[in-house]
Design an enzyme around this catalytic site. Structure first.
Site, PDB file in Angstrom:
ATOM      1  N   ASP A 164       0.854  -1.172   0.000  1.00 33.12           N
ATOM      2  CA  ASP A 164       0.000   0.000   0.000  1.00 33.12           C
ATOM      3  C   ASP A 164       0.894   1.226   0.000  1.00 33.12           C
ATOM      4  O   ASP A 164       2.038   1.163   0.423  1.00 33.12           O
ATOM      5  CB  ASP A 164      -0.867  -0.031   1.265  1.00 33.12           C
ATOM      6  CG  ASP A 164      -1.985   0.971   1.197  1.00 33.12           C
ATOM      7  OD1 ASP A 164      -2.291   1.444   0.086  1.00 33.12           O
ATOM      8  OD2 ASP A 164      -2.550   1.293   2.242  1.00 33.12           O
ATOM      9  N   HIS A 166       5.135   2.402  -7.942  1.00 34.35           N
ATOM     10  CA  HIS A 166       4.994   0.949  -8.076  1.00 34.35           C
ATOM     11  C   HIS A 166       6.359   0.298  -8.307  1.00 34.35           C
ATOM     12  O   HIS A 166       6.638  -0.785  -7.795  1.00 34.35           O
ATOM     13  CB  HIS A 166       4.034   0.608  -9.207  1.00 34.35           C
ATOM     14  CG  HIS A 166       2.611   1.016  -8.921  1.00 34.35           C
ATOM     15  ND1 HIS A 166       2.015   0.796  -7.695  1.00 34.35           N
ATOM     16  CD2 HIS A 166       1.673   1.635  -9.686  1.00 34.35           C
ATOM     17  CE1 HIS A 166       0.772   1.262  -7.729  1.00 34.35           C
ATOM     18  NE2 HIS A 166       0.540   1.791  -8.918  1.00 34.35           N
ATOM     19  N   LEU A 212      12.161 -19.898   3.045  1.00 34.20           N
ATOM     20  CA  LEU A 212      10.985 -19.022   3.113  1.00 34.20           C
ATOM     21  C   LEU A 212       9.908 -19.438   2.103  1.00 34.20           C
ATOM     22  O   LEU A 212      10.222 -19.774   0.967  1.00 34.20           O
ATOM     23  CB  LEU A 212      11.450 -17.593   2.796  1.00 34.20           C
ATOM     24  CG  LEU A 212      10.389 -16.515   2.661  1.00 34.20           C
ATOM     25  CD1 LEU A 212       9.790 -16.192   4.016  1.00 34.20           C
ATOM     26  CD2 LEU A 212      10.999 -15.264   2.044  1.00 34.20           C
TER      27      LEU A 212
HETATM   28  C1  FPP Z   1      -0.652  -0.154  -3.551  1.00 31.20           C
HETATM   29  O1  FPP Z   1      -0.287   1.176  -3.731  1.00 31.20           O
HETATM   30  C2  FPP Z   1      -0.043  -1.064  -4.505  1.00 31.20           C
HETATM   31  C3  FPP Z   1      -0.732  -1.801  -5.429  1.00 31.20           C
HETATM   32  C4  FPP Z   1      -2.182  -1.726  -5.563  1.00 31.20           C
HETATM   33  C5  FPP Z   1      -0.083  -2.729  -6.362  1.00 31.20           C
HETATM   34  C6  FPP Z   1       1.225  -3.365  -5.931  1.00 31.20           C
HETATM   35  C7  FPP Z   1       1.628  -4.390  -6.941  1.00 31.20           C
HETATM   36  C8  FPP Z   1       2.718  -4.343  -7.730  1.00 31.20           C
HETATM   37  C9  FPP Z   1       3.709  -3.237  -7.645  1.00 31.20           C
HETATM   38  C10 FPP Z   1       2.922  -5.430  -8.731  1.00 31.20           C
HETATM   39  C11 FPP Z   1       4.134  -6.280  -8.472  1.00 31.20           C
HETATM   40  C12 FPP Z   1       3.905  -7.253  -7.377  1.00 31.20           C
HETATM   41  C13 FPP Z   1       4.887  -8.036  -6.825  1.00 31.20           C
HETATM   42  C14 FPP Z   1       4.535  -9.024  -5.746  1.00 31.20           C
HETATM   43  C15 FPP Z   1       6.303  -7.949  -7.234  1.00 31.20           C
HETATM   44  P1  FPP Z   1      -1.403   2.225  -4.133  1.00 31.20           P
HETATM   45  O2  FPP Z   1      -1.327   2.430  -5.585  1.00 31.20           O
HETATM   46  O3  FPP Z   1      -2.726   1.764  -3.614  1.00 31.20           O
HETATM   47  O4  FPP Z   1      -0.892   3.472  -3.386  1.00 31.20           O
HETATM   48  P2  FPP Z   1      -1.768   4.513  -2.584  1.00 31.20           P
HETATM   49  O5  FPP Z   1      -2.443   3.731  -1.502  1.00 31.20           O
HETATM   50  O6  FPP Z   1      -0.758   5.449  -2.088  1.00 31.20           O
HETATM   51  O7  FPP Z   1      -2.709   5.103  -3.589  1.00 31.20           O
END
Ligand code: FPP
Length: 164
Positions: free
Chosen positions: A29, A46, A140
């Site tokens: 998050d 991301h 792990l």
């Molecule tokens: C949350 O930040 C993040 C996500 C919804 C996506 C995370 C997934 C990846 C980066 C893909 C790769 C995954 C792995 C396991 C390598 P947000 O966009 O909700 O941020 P915010 O809460 O600040 O808006």
């Protein structure tokens, strides 16, 4: 009474009282907020998130955590703008392509949870390959929650119940 003896950080971490949790779960998050605070596009957040995942997996293995669950992409996340969704799918693919061999070498077992039925073939194929390659590893266990969602799960169960 005499003050309690103070311990240095090193002494504390070497103490028998320090226990390592068996399972740690992380909701990925704040990528967007991280980027926004720095005046960067969300996609940079991301990317940074994936780097953090890499470091976290390494650290979790090093301290002897048995299960690390990453909540990576929920079923609600499909509603994000198409460009962001494809960016996230691309990052997941790149992570598996780039890091699978290294994770396998580190004896990490990958498990994927979430709804696989509706996943695109390329994503599904990579996730299955990651599971298959690492299934006998014993250090792990990295649990990747992908396309997970309580809402969808409840609706899914109701559909099953009403059709039986
Ligand atoms: C949350 O930040 C993040 C996500 C919804 C996506 C995370 C997934 C990846 C980066 C893909 C790769 C995954 C792995 C396991 C390598 P947000 O966009 O909700 O941020 P915010 O809460 O600040 O808006």
């Amino acid at each position: 009474s005499a003050p309690l003896p103070r311990k240095t950080g090193r002494e504390m971490s070497e103490s028998a009282f320090v226990t390592v949790p068996e399972h740690v779960a992380i909701i990925m998050d704040g990528n967007g907020r991280w980027a926004k605070q720095r005046g960067l596009p969300r996609t940079m957040g991301h990317r940074k998130g994936v780097e953090t995942v890499r470091e976290t997996v390494r650290a979790a293995g090093a301290v002897g955590i048995k299960y690390l669950t990453l909540f990576a992409f929920s079923s609600e996340n499909w509603r994000r703008p198409e460009a962001e969704v494809s960016d996230l799918l691309g990052l997941l693919k790149a992570f598996i392509r780039r890091d699978l061999a290294e994770l396998h070498r580190q004896n990490v077992r990958i498990k994927v949870i979430g709804d696989r039925h509706s996943l695109r073939n390329d994503i599904l194929g990579l996730l299955l390959e990651a599971e298959e390659t690492t299934k006998d590893n014993t250090a792990l266990t990295l649990v990747i929650a992908f396309n997970y969602g309580s809402r969808d799960e409840i609706v899914g169960r109701l559909a099953v119940a009403s059709s039986s």
